[in-house]
Structures are given as C-alpha cells and as structure tokens.
Design an enzyme around this catalytic site. Structure first.
Site, PDB file in Angstrom:
ATOM      1  N   GLY A  58      -0.941   4.231  -5.798  1.00 44.87           N
ATOM      2  CA  GLY A  58      -1.878   3.229  -5.736  1.00 44.87           C
ATOM      3  C   GLY A  58      -1.657   1.876  -4.768  1.00 44.87           C
ATOM      4  O   GLY A  58      -1.053   2.433  -3.831  1.00 44.87           O
ATOM      5  N   HIS A  92      -3.990   5.717   5.153  1.00 45.59           N
ATOM      6  CA  HIS A  92      -3.654   6.899   4.496  1.00 45.59           C
ATOM      7  C   HIS A  92      -4.126   7.067   3.096  1.00 45.59           C
ATOM      8  O   HIS A  92      -4.758   7.878   2.519  1.00 45.59           O
ATOM      9  CB  HIS A  92      -2.166   7.318   4.308  1.00 45.59           C
ATOM     10  CG  HIS A  92      -1.550   8.151   3.852  1.00 45.59           C
ATOM     11  ND1 HIS A  92      -0.789   8.294   2.596  1.00 45.59           N
ATOM     12  CD2 HIS A  92      -1.695   9.737   4.430  1.00 45.59           C
ATOM     13  CE1 HIS A  92      -0.323   9.687   2.619  1.00 45.59           C
ATOM     14  NE2 HIS A  92      -0.981  10.446   3.923  1.00 45.59           N
ATOM     15  N   ASP A  93      -4.485   5.880   2.209  1.00 44.81           N
ATOM     16  CA  ASP A  93      -4.725   5.865   0.827  1.00 44.81           C
ATOM     17  C   ASP A  93      -6.227   6.094   0.863  1.00 44.81           C
ATOM     18  O   ASP A  93      -6.853   6.456  -0.096  1.00 44.81           O
ATOM     19  CB  ASP A  93      -4.503   4.560   0.113  1.00 44.81           C
ATOM     20  CG  ASP A  93      -3.095   4.251  -0.226  1.00 44.81           C
ATOM     21  OD1 ASP A  93      -2.285   5.391  -0.151  1.00 44.81           O
ATOM     22  OD2 ASP A  93      -2.913   3.336  -0.906  1.00 44.81           O
ATOM     23  N   TRP A 121       0.781  -1.081  -0.184  1.00 44.20           N
ATOM     24  CA  TRP A 121       0.024   0.051   0.001  1.00 44.20           C
ATOM     25  C   TRP A 121       0.939   1.426  -0.066  1.00 44.20           C
ATOM     26  O   TRP A 121       0.151   2.155  -0.105  1.00 44.20           O
ATOM     27  CB  TRP A 121      -1.053   0.050   1.240  1.00 44.20           C
ATOM     28  CG  TRP A 121      -1.806  -1.099   1.196  1.00 44.20           C
ATOM     29  CD1 TRP A 121      -1.912  -2.404   1.446  1.00 44.20           C
ATOM     30  CD2 TRP A 121      -3.026  -0.950   0.538  1.00 44.20           C
ATOM     31  NE1 TRP A 121      -3.110  -3.027   1.379  1.00 44.20           N
ATOM     32  CE2 TRP A 121      -3.876  -2.154   0.863  1.00 44.20           C
ATOM     33  CE3 TRP A 121      -3.992   0.342   0.014  1.00 44.20           C
ATOM     34  CZ2 TRP A 121      -5.327  -2.182   0.695  1.00 44.20           C
ATOM     35  CZ3 TRP A 121      -5.449  -0.176  -0.343  1.00 44.20           C
ATOM     36  CH2 TRP A 121      -5.852  -1.252  -0.046  1.00 44.20           C
ATOM     37  N   GLY A 160       3.002   3.533  -1.795  1.00 49.47           N
ATOM     38  CA  GLY A 160       3.461   3.988  -3.073  1.00 49.47           C
ATOM     39  C   GLY A 160       2.070   4.532  -3.786  1.00 49.47           C
ATOM     40  O   GLY A 160       1.186   4.563  -3.409  1.00 49.47           O
TER      41      GLY A 160
END
Length: 145
Positions: A28, A49-50, A24, A26
């Site tokens: 995408g 965070h994504d 997770w 990076g």
C-alpha cells in the site's frame, strides 16, 4: 479507480513494512495524496510501480490466474521499476540515500524476485495498448526471461 483504491489502501498492519524514507515503497502506501513523497528519489519509482497493470492474488485476468499470495505485475512494469531505481540511485547525492535505494532494488529483484506476466494480443503485439482488447498473458520467472 475502485481497484486502485483497494490496492493502495493496504492494511494498517502492513504500514510498518514501508521502506525507510519512503511513503510508497511497501504494501500500500502512507501518502496523504498522490504528490506526497518521501525524501528518497526511489519513492517516485514506487509510486509509479503501485499504479501498474497487475493481477491480484486469487484474481484471473488475461486468461491466467494468480495463485500466489502476492500481487503480480506486468513484466513491462517490473523492467521500468528496475530501470527507475537505477536512475534514482544515480540521482541521489547522499551516500545513505544511495545505499537505501540499492538495498531496496537488491531486496525486490534479488530476495523477493517477483514473477511477472507478459500480455500478447492476437495480432502478436505486446498487450495493454488501445488496440489490444482481448490480450492473453503468460507467466515469466522474471522480466529478464
């Protein structure tokens, strides 16, 4: 959900930029599903965070436009991410995992040093809660500002 799918799909070219031992951290993600994580504790932080509130490049939201090349996140998310990475570092037992987590944190907040935004409600409450339908945002150089 469409925004999340668009944001998390990423391009295949960006997949090689994934942080070591993560799925997770990076552009995408390369996880098979939501619960698919790499061995680093930091991967949980990156997954959370994504899913944060964000303004994509070229998008206008909360009365501000992101003219930068990269997506910018709510400052609350950036602060939570920094705190989570510190906690992940402290949970890791292997020195190599600690080192990788600290390098990720130093890269993201030191080298990349993301700008973020703060959403304020008309009633001066901090935004993104159910009572804040028309929040207005301002840019910050960092969540620490």
């Amino acid at each position: 959900m469409v925004d999340l799918a668009r944001r998390c799909s990423g391009s295949t070219e960006g997949r090689f930029l994934m942080w070591e031992c993560t799925k997770w951290c990076g552009p995408g993600n390369n996880a098979k599903c939501e619960s698919d994580l790499g061995p680093l504790e930091a991967d949980k932080c990156c997954r959370t965070h994504d899913h944060c509130d964000y303004i994509a490049s070229g998008e206008t939201k909360y009365g501000i436009t992101n003219y930068a090349f990269f997506t910018k996140l709510n400052c609350k998310c950036e602060e939570a991410f920094d705190r989570c990475l510190t906690e992940a570092y402290n949970k890791e037992e292997k020195e190599s995992a600690k080192s990788s987590t600290k390098r990720l944190q130093n890269f993201y907040f030191g080298t990349y040093s993301p700008e973020c935004y703060v959403v304020t409600c008309n009633s001066k409450r901090s935004g993104r809660d159910a009572g804040c339908e028309n929040g207005v945002a301002t840019w910050k150089k960092s969540y620490k500002d």
